[in-house]
Scaffold this active site. Structure first.
Site, PDB file in Angstrom:
ATOM      1  N   LYS A 103       4.787   0.077  10.124  1.00 23.85           N
ATOM      2  CA  LYS A 103       4.726   1.303   9.339  1.00 23.85           C
ATOM      3  C   LYS A 103       4.155   2.452  10.171  1.00 23.85           C
ATOM      4  O   LYS A 103       4.565   3.592  10.035  1.00 23.85           O
ATOM      5  CB  LYS A 103       3.865   1.064   8.101  1.00 23.85           C
ATOM      6  CG  LYS A 103       4.538   1.553   6.813  1.00 23.85           C
ATOM      7  CD  LYS A 103       3.578   1.489   5.656  1.00 23.85           C
ATOM      8  CE  LYS A 103       3.956   0.398   4.681  1.00 23.85           C
ATOM      9  NZ  LYS A 103       3.020   0.308   3.558  1.00 23.85           N
ATOM     10  N   ARG A 114       6.089 -12.908   9.031  1.00 23.65           N
ATOM     11  CA  ARG A 114       6.811 -11.709   8.623  1.00 23.65           C
ATOM     12  C   ARG A 114       8.116 -11.618   9.401  1.00 23.65           C
ATOM     13  O   ARG A 114       8.325 -12.302  10.397  1.00 23.65           O
ATOM     14  CB  ARG A 114       5.943 -10.478   8.816  1.00 23.65           C
ATOM     15  CG  ARG A 114       5.436 -10.272  10.221  1.00 23.65           C
ATOM     16  CD  ARG A 114       4.340  -9.223  10.252  1.00 23.65           C
ATOM     17  NE  ARG A 114       4.797  -7.991   9.628  1.00 23.65           N
ATOM     18  CZ  ARG A 114       3.974  -7.013   9.254  1.00 23.65           C
ATOM     19  NH1 ARG A 114       2.680  -7.135   9.402  1.00 23.65           N
ATOM     20  NH2 ARG A 114       4.449  -5.908   8.704  1.00 23.65           N
ATOM     21  N   GLU A 118       0.891  -1.154   0.000  1.00 20.28           N
ATOM     22  CA  GLU A 118       0.000   0.000   0.000  1.00 20.28           C
ATOM     23  C   GLU A 118       0.935   1.211   0.000  1.00 20.28           C
ATOM     24  O   GLU A 118       1.863   1.266   0.807  1.00 20.28           O
ATOM     25  CB  GLU A 118      -0.874   0.043   1.258  1.00 20.28           C
ATOM     26  CG  GLU A 118      -1.816   1.247   1.217  1.00 20.28           C
ATOM     27  CD  GLU A 118      -2.570   1.519   2.519  1.00 20.28           C
ATOM     28  OE1 GLU A 118      -2.191   0.974   3.565  1.00 20.28           O
ATOM     29  OE2 GLU A 118      -3.545   2.297   2.462  1.00 20.28           O
TER      30      GLU A 118
END
Length: 551
Positions: free
Chosen positions: A273, A263, A37
């Site tokens: 983020k 992850r 994104e």
RNA sequence: UGGGGGAUCGUCUAACGGUAGGACCGCGGACUCUGACUCCGCUAGUCUAGGUUCGAAUCCUAGUCCCCCAGCCA
């Protein structure tokens, strides 16, 4: 990217899945995708996803799409779109013509939403976000159906079209899938598919005021791109039933399969983020490319070579178990890469003046120094030597402990590529601090070896005081004081006050021509690279291993 | 206490019923004009308890612990 000499890929469950699918003839070619994104910069965690997706596609003769998941205009910006592309390219991956945007599919997605409505599989809900939340139930209690759940198809269609037409304000209504308000998996309790957001979108501008959310965009985008294996992280596991439900209820051209992996997490590193954005916006760092940041832009600026990052991801492997990789493993990858490629220079971080008493005043000479002992092809250079030099303060001790091999009163050491020198006297200031060393040198030891076969235990780096360039050197330490900043109540409060140390160093003149971003080694100290800032500025990428300091 | 996942050296990761292996870290040693590099060696692991089997990290049963999910974020 790979060649016959490349070592075989490490076995992992994703490769096994793809390998089995290919063996069974399920696909002609593997298609994966990396779907960021554009709401921030890519970090080392993304590097893992990028490597996995691009490498698997390539290994099995397919391709990987770069697709921007730009379904929330409130958070996304063109700056991020540009930065992400630059970062993926820097890592060494090429998506060719396979660059896509979820926003490319907005019209199709809209039509598919109407398709759902016509089939009675979706409805317009007028509940507020708060009411929706209250009626969703809890982890242990089922949700309550919305009072609008049984609207007619015609009414739903009418309302949805009016949503698109911009008749309603943000939050007034949403489109929801009609699945099961009692589902154990909360994602299946009539998930929201479309919401009203009157905001300018970086690519579609103001053509839309309703936007599909992740769930309604992702799987369908995968299907439209004929992605075969949609590889994502563990937190999407619970979304897979919805992913599959949507594909099953829509006229999609293909049925991708989603697989999840853990992850990346690293000690002393924050990879969310949201928090990285806070660091930037709160000015706790100089920007997304601050060399202390775990962003690709930050690591690049710090001097980390892209291949080291790729190697790191490979060594870390892929699994379904949550894990936290020791940052030491990352450092090891960086050092290994840099050791083979970085040219050696001499720079003194904390200068201590040395006067060679028996070296003629005003005299000087150029000495030959090897550029990289690991790479004979790197050649050599001249380093100026003279009567007054600088050595590292750490390389002198007035009262040395037993295993200290460096300079101390009466001790003899080698100055790299130069001469053997012996310390005769330590000159102190009024405060009793050593400010200068008076030494003598052995002219016969020119180049660094004594003809009488005499050995010295230590070799020191040095610079000629008269020829040295003054450089600003930025030493970086972990941004956080605790190894698990993500578990802190407020990670920002755990920032390491000493994450950046700026010092004035003396470096050999050749370094004045250092190219920005090109890694160099300051012998005995570490790997550095010139920063983009004006003047002679160096960033320390990573220090050398130091087994003496540890003892 | 609903649903979904996961547990192998300190850390990351292999093993697919048949010798628990590699990497990082750590610790020794050799070498060295970088206390670096390189080389050699060492340390160290199958969450627990049962069961199946000639043989179990792997299969079964029961536990324990950890992670994710209640955004109109992705």
């Amino acid at each position: 990217m790979s060649d016959a000499a490349a070592p075989p890929a490490v076995s992992n469950f994703l490769r096994e899945i793809v390998s089995r699918d290919m063996a069974e003839g399920k696909h002609k070619a593997v298609v994966t995708r990396f779907p960021p994104e554009p709401n921030g910069y890519l970090h080392i965690g993304h590097a893992k996803a990028i490597c996995i997706n691009f490498n698997i596609a390539q290994e099995f003769g397919g391709h990987c799409n770069l697709r921007f998941d730009d379904t929330n205009p409130a958070k996304e910006e063109q700056e991020y779109i540009d930065a992400i592309q630059a970062d993926v390219r820097w890592l060494g991956f090429d998506w060719g013509k396979n660059l896509f945007y979820a926003s490319d599919y907005f019209e199709t997605l809209y039509e598919w939403a109407e398709h759902l409505i016509r089939n009675g599989d979706a409805y317009i809900d007028d509940q507020s976000a708060e009411e929706t939340r209250l009626n969703r139930g809890t982890l242990t209690e089922p949700g309550k159906p919305s009072p609008f759940r049984d609207r007619s198809v015609d009414e739903n269609l009418d309302l949805f079209r009016r949503m698109r037409a911009g008749e309603f304000p943000n939050g007034a209504r949403v489109l929801r899938a009609k699945i099961d308000m009692a589902a154990g998996n909360i994602n299946l309790r009539d998930p929201v598919l479309y919401r009203i957001i009157h905001t300018h979108h970086p690519r579609t501008g103001t053509s839309w005021c309703i936007y599909p959310n992740y769930d309604f965009a992702h799987g369908q985008s995968d299907a439209l791109e004929h992605v075969t294996h949609s590889l994502c992280s563990l937190e999407y596991e619970d979304h897979k039933p919805l992913y599959d439900w949507l594909l099953a209820h829509l006229p999609v051209p293909s049925h991708p399969k989603q697989y999840e992996f853990a992850r990346l997490n690293m000690t002393y590193t924050l990879l969310s983020k949201r928090h990285l954005t806070r660091l930037v916006q709160g000015k706790h760092v100089s920007g997304w490319d601050d060399p202390r940041m775990p962003t690709l832009a930050g690591l690049r600026r710090r001097g980390v070579p892209a291949p080291a990052l790729v190697d790191f991801v490979k060594r870390v492997g892929v699994a379904r178990a949550n894990s936290v990789v020791d940052i030491a493993m990352f450092d090891a990858c960086v050092r290994e890469m840099l050791n083979k490629t970085a040219s050696r220079y001499m720079g003194v971080l904390r200068p201590l003046k040395v006067v060679i008493e028996n070296y003629p005043e005003g005299a000087g000479e150029d000495l030959e120094a090897v550029n990289n002992p690991e790479d004979p092809g790197a050649g050599s250079r001249k380093v100026p030597f003279s009567r007054e030099l600088y050595i590292e303060q750490d390389d002198f001790m007035e009262e040395p402990p037993k295993k200290f091999f460096r300079l101390s009163p009466g001790a003899e050491v080698r100055l790299r590529y130069a001469y053997f020198v012996t310390c005769r006297e330590a000159v102190k200031n009024a405060a009793g601090e050593v400010v200068e060393l008076r030494c003598t040198y052995d002219p016969a030891s020119k180049g660094g070896n004594s003809p009488d076969g005499r050995k010295v235990k230590a070799t020191l780096h040095w610079v000629s005081a008269a020829h040295a360039k003054t450089a600003e050197v930025r030493l970086y330490n972990p941004l956080f004081t605790r190894p698990d900043p993500a578990s802190a109540e407020d990670p920002i409060s755990e920032l390491n006050p000493n994450s950046l140390e700026v010092i004035e160093a003396k470096v050999e003149p050749a370094l004045a021509d250092a190219v920005v971003g090109t890694p160099v080694q300051f012998e005995r100290l570490g790997y550095f690279c010139r920063d983009q800032d004006a003047g002679l500025v160096f960033n320390r990428t990573v220090g050398l291993r130091d087994t003496y300091a540890k003892a």
